[in-house]
Design an enzyme around this catalytic site. Structure first.
Site, short mmCIF file in Angstrom:
data_model
loop_
_atom_site.label_atom_id
_atom_site.label_comp_id
_atom_site.label_asym_id
_atom_site.label_seq_id
_atom_site.Cartn_x
_atom_site.Cartn_y
_atom_site.Cartn_z
N ARG A 187 16.01 -1.00 -15.22
CA ARG A 187 14.61 -1.16 -14.83
C ARG A 187 13.73 -0.05 -15.40
NH1 ARG A 187 15.04 -5.01 -10.83
NH2 ARG A 187 13.40 -4.92 -9.29
N ARG A 230 7.60 -17.59 -2.22
CA ARG A 230 9.06 -17.46 -2.20
C ARG A 230 9.58 -17.15 -0.80
NH1 ARG A 230 11.99 -14.30 -7.02
NH2 ARG A 230 11.74 -12.35 -5.91
N ARG A 240 4.89 -3.90 -6.99
CA ARG A 240 6.05 -4.24 -7.83
C ARG A 240 5.62 -4.61 -9.24
NH1 ARG A 240 8.36 -8.76 -4.41
NH2 ARG A 240 9.81 -9.19 -6.09
P1 ADP Z 1 12.41 -8.39 -8.00
O1 ADP Z 1 12.13 -9.69 -7.35
O2 ADP Z 1 11.30 -7.38 -7.84
O3 ADP Z 1 12.92 -8.51 -9.40
P2 ADP Z 1 14.99 -7.35 -7.08
O4 ADP Z 1 15.65 -8.24 -6.13
O5 ADP Z 1 15.54 -7.25 -8.46
O6 ADP Z 1 13.46 -7.74 -7.07
O7 ADP Z 1 14.92 -5.87 -6.49
C1 ADP Z 1 14.35 -5.59 -5.23
C2 ADP Z 1 14.08 -4.10 -5.09
O8 ADP Z 1 15.30 -3.36 -5.23
C3 ADP Z 1 13.16 -3.51 -6.14
O9 ADP Z 1 11.80 -3.67 -5.81
C4 ADP Z 1 13.59 -2.05 -6.14
O10 ADP Z 1 13.08 -1.36 -5.03
C5 ADP Z 1 15.09 -2.16 -5.95
N1 ADP Z 1 15.82 -2.24 -7.24
C6 ADP Z 1 16.55 -3.29 -7.69
N2 ADP Z 1 17.08 -3.03 -8.89
C7 ADP Z 1 16.69 -1.76 -9.21
C8 ADP Z 1 16.90 -0.92 -10.33
N3 ADP Z 1 17.65 -1.30 -11.40
N4 ADP Z 1 16.31 0.31 -10.31
C9 ADP Z 1 15.56 0.72 -9.27
N5 ADP Z 1 15.32 -0.03 -8.20
C10 ADP Z 1 15.88 -1.26 -8.16
#
Ligand code: ADP
Ligand code: ZN
Length: 215
Positions: free
Chosen positions: A88, A127, A173
């Site tokens: 990310r 969602r 986000r």
């Molecule tokens: P999104 O729908 O925003 O893609 P995710 O389900 O992938 O959501 O992730 C939810 C939350 O988990 C993110 O908003 C972040 O807080 C945390 N998160 C997930 N993956 C990462 C990552 N690779 N690095 C940092 N934070 C992460």
């Protein structure tokens, strides 16, 4: 296949990843799912991650890399993996390069899902997610609703709006994506790994990805 899925929140990475696993038995590795399960369990990892997640902020890179170091060495990854929501940030991508080199693993490609912003906003606000941590099936109140009384069709648990799906958290986000994650597109493009897909329907996108990768 050994791929990374890139795309803004709401681009459909989770849905596309699930469909791709059905193609060749590769495993989906979603850092978001791993973190949400840890929060539900109340483990040390979960307690550390929850605040960041509820605000829509990224969890610190070191925490994520600890998770991924362990996860990528589990035997089910040998068949292939689809990284969904990781890396990310540029530091995560750099740490992943080193980790993959150490483990002697080569990526096939980095798949970037392109979705217009208005479509993303509409998807995120509509969602809903199954509250059962073992299930976490994703619904959409317009295009893929749960049962009439708001329960998961797979397991019967109520479906809920995630804490990070309030309007303020969603805007945060998207902002975080633009600042910290979108630079990965250039990072992987310059390494010759990037493949772009305009993604409006997950099924069509998966078919396209399958065709491109099997070439
Ligand atoms: P999104 O729908 O925003 O893609 P995710 O389900 O992938 O959501 O992730 C939810 C939350 O988990 C993110 O908003 C972040 O807080 C945390 N998160 C997930 N993956 C990462 C990552 N690779 N690095 C940092 N934070 C992460
Ligand atoms: Zn369910």
């Amino acid at each position: 296949m050994k791929i990374i899925l890139l795309g803004a929140p709401g681009a459909g990475k989770g849905t596309v990843a699930k469909l791709l696993t059905e193609m060749d038995g590769s495993v989906q590795i979603s850092t978001g799912d791993i973190l949400r399960a840890a929060v539900k369990e109340g483990s040390a990892l979960g307690r550390e991650a929850k605040g960041y997640m509820d605000r829509g902020d990224l969890v610190p890179d070191e925490l994520i890399m600890k998770i991924m170091e362990v996860r990528l060495q589990q035997p089910d990854c040998r068949k292939g993996f689809i990284l969904d929501g990781f890396p990310r940030t540029i530091p995560q991508a750099e740490a992943l390069n080193i980790l993959l080199e150490t483990l002697n693993i080569q990526l096939d490609s980095v798949v970037n899902l392109e979705v217009p912003t208005d479509v993303i906003l509409d998807r995120l606000t509509t969602r809903r997610t199954c509250a059962n941590p073992e299930c976490q099936e994703i619904y959409n109140i317009k295009s893929n609703p749960p049962t009439a009384d708001g329960k998961c069709k797979k397991c019967g648990t109520p479906v809920v709006q995630r804490d990070d799906e309030t309007e303020a958290a969603i805007m945060n986000r998207l902002d975080t994506y633009n600042k910290k994650t979108s630079p990965l597109i250039g990072f992987y493009e310059s390494r010759g790994l990037l493949k772009n897909f305009l993604s409006l329907s997950s099924k069509d996108t998966v078919a396209q990805i399958g065709k491109t990768l099997s070439r």
